[in-house]
Design an enzyme around this catalytic site. Sequence first.
Site, PDB file in Angstrom:
ATOM      1  N   GLU A 239     -33.556   5.912 -29.135  1.00  0.00           N
ATOM      2  CA  GLU A 239     -34.563   6.900 -28.397  1.00  0.00           C
ATOM      3  C   GLU A 239     -35.108   7.894 -29.430  1.00  0.00           C
ATOM      4  OE1 GLU A 239     -31.952   8.499 -25.525  1.00  0.00           O
ATOM      5  OE2 GLU A 239     -31.680   6.608 -24.613  1.00  0.00           O
TER       6      GLU A 239
ATOM      7  N   GLU B  86     -29.091   0.021 -22.830  1.00  0.00           N
ATOM      8  CA  GLU B  86     -28.168   1.009 -22.174  1.00  0.00           C
ATOM      9  C   GLU B  86     -28.706   1.105 -20.673  1.00  0.00           C
ATOM     10  OE1 GLU B  86     -28.194   5.029 -23.659  1.00  0.00           O
ATOM     11  OE2 GLU B  86     -27.939   4.475 -26.022  1.00  0.00           O
TER      12      GLU B  86
HETATM   13  C1  BGC Z   1     -28.227   8.051 -25.179  1.00  0.00           C
HETATM   14  C2  BGC Z   1     -26.644   8.274 -25.263  1.00  0.00           C
HETATM   15  C3  BGC Z   1     -26.438   9.143 -23.958  1.00  0.00           C
HETATM   16  C4  BGC Z   1     -26.996   8.664 -22.562  1.00  0.00           C
HETATM   17  C5  BGC Z   1     -26.486   9.514 -21.296  1.00  0.00           C
HETATM   18  C6  BGC Z   1     -28.994   8.155 -23.746  1.00  0.00           C
HETATM   19  O1  BGC Z   1     -29.840   8.975 -23.894  1.00  0.00           O
HETATM   20  O2  BGC Z   1     -28.814   6.992 -25.823  1.00  0.00           O
HETATM   21  O3  BGC Z   1     -26.353   8.392 -26.377  1.00  0.00           O
HETATM   22  O4  BGC Z   1     -25.030   9.485 -24.008  1.00  0.00           O
HETATM   23  O5  BGC Z   1     -28.329   8.346 -22.951  1.00  0.00           O
HETATM   24  O6  BGC Z   1     -27.230  10.544 -21.715  1.00  0.00           O
END
Ligand code: BGC
Length: 454
Positions: A168, A353
């Site tokens: 990111e 994610e």
């Molecule tokens: C990140 C994580 C973060 C998650 C929730 C993403 O932006 O890669 O490190 O905890 O979102 O905010």
Amino acid sequence: MTQTAIEFPPDFMWGCATAAYQIEGSPLADGAGPSIWQRFAHTPGMIRDGHTGDVACDHYRRWHGDIALMRELGLNAYRFSISWSRIFPEGKGRINQKGIDFYSRLVDGLLEAGIEPTATLFHWDLPAALDDRGGWLNPDIADWFGDYAATMYRALDGRVKMWSTLNEPWVVTDGGYLHGALAPGHRSRFEAPIASHNLMRSHGRAVQVYRAEGKHRIGLVVNVEPKYPASQSPEDLAATQRADAYMNRQYLDPAFFGTYPEELREIFGEAWPEWPDEDMALIKQPIDFLGLNWYTRSVTRHDENAWPLKASGVRQKSATYTETGWEVYAQGLTDTLMWIKQRYGNPPIYITENGSAFYDPPVAEDGVIQDPLRVDYLRKHLRAAHAAREAGCDLRGYFAWSLLDNLEWSLGYSKRFGIIHVDFETQTRTLKDSAKLYAKVIASQGRILAEPVA
Ligand code: BGC
């Protein structure tokens, strides 16, 4: 509503994701140097309630048990990040073998458990020593990152077959250099484009080095938040384009096309530099896959007061919002996957994610954590991912964020994203209902998602 059959292919990757500073604890153990997050967390007022990553989930010492939990869920992959300052305590130069050994043991443990390790080289915890030299503002960082990447490829490639360069870059830039809410906490319209560009140059450099040192696959992980116009007025449509250019295309266009979106000039004005062609060529290295971090969408309107974008999000009546204030809108995941397919030539994609913060009690009662809202989020987004696959998107895997409740950066431990609950007083782990659902999804290759919700 009738639900069509769902089935993911046998080689689909089912994983969970984490990041070093958020879970490991022991940030200075075994000769590691401080990272900018270590420094930020120990600066009063930067992290909610004075929380730090000093202990976090104590994964640095409990990784073995955490692998056993992954096994229990039936994961066939795990995405973790490597802490650069464990490997290079001064950011560059001297290598700390004990840092490498930690990740080497972790990788061996995963392989023994039949879980494919996938490593991210940079998930925000820049060595503090490099920040002292300007961090992402110093153009030399592309070489520092390339050297660090080469060291890790030499140590782990072959055992690790799937690498990501950056996690990111948008968040690093927006949070770290434009708005200051994340480390290193700068707030500058002039710095942000430079940090962003050097992040992307470093990504390119690490891919280039991989072609010489590595034999498997490497990609980039971006967060994409699709922008939908709040109205069809020309102002709202233009604001939506700006927001999309800033957050999404600013990283994908240079990686795939070697160009930046036009709108960035308008947004940054005199702070937007002209970049040399050789930089753009460096950034545009062919990648083997794209990692997509996906959480929410934004309905966007023109807003004169929103600096510097002049665009802001509109809250949707009657929508569900998570504890981080993000709208639950699973259709947006399908839309994003289809947009990437169309705009960037259908690259192989992994959802690296996806997840949600909802309130869970700090202590599990009778070994149970019921998290119906997270269960609903997970189910809806897995269905949305499947819908995109059906429509021809080359989606090859899904990683839930996150394996464990962890340090949510500046929000400390106040937001729980884990599918496994962590009692931070005792370090007791408890599978939440969402983890149990995920295990059933994996065991059935997704078929269970077609069943009506009880
Ligand atoms: C990140 C994580 C973060 C998650 C929730 C993403 O932006 O890669 O490190 O905890 O979102 O905010």
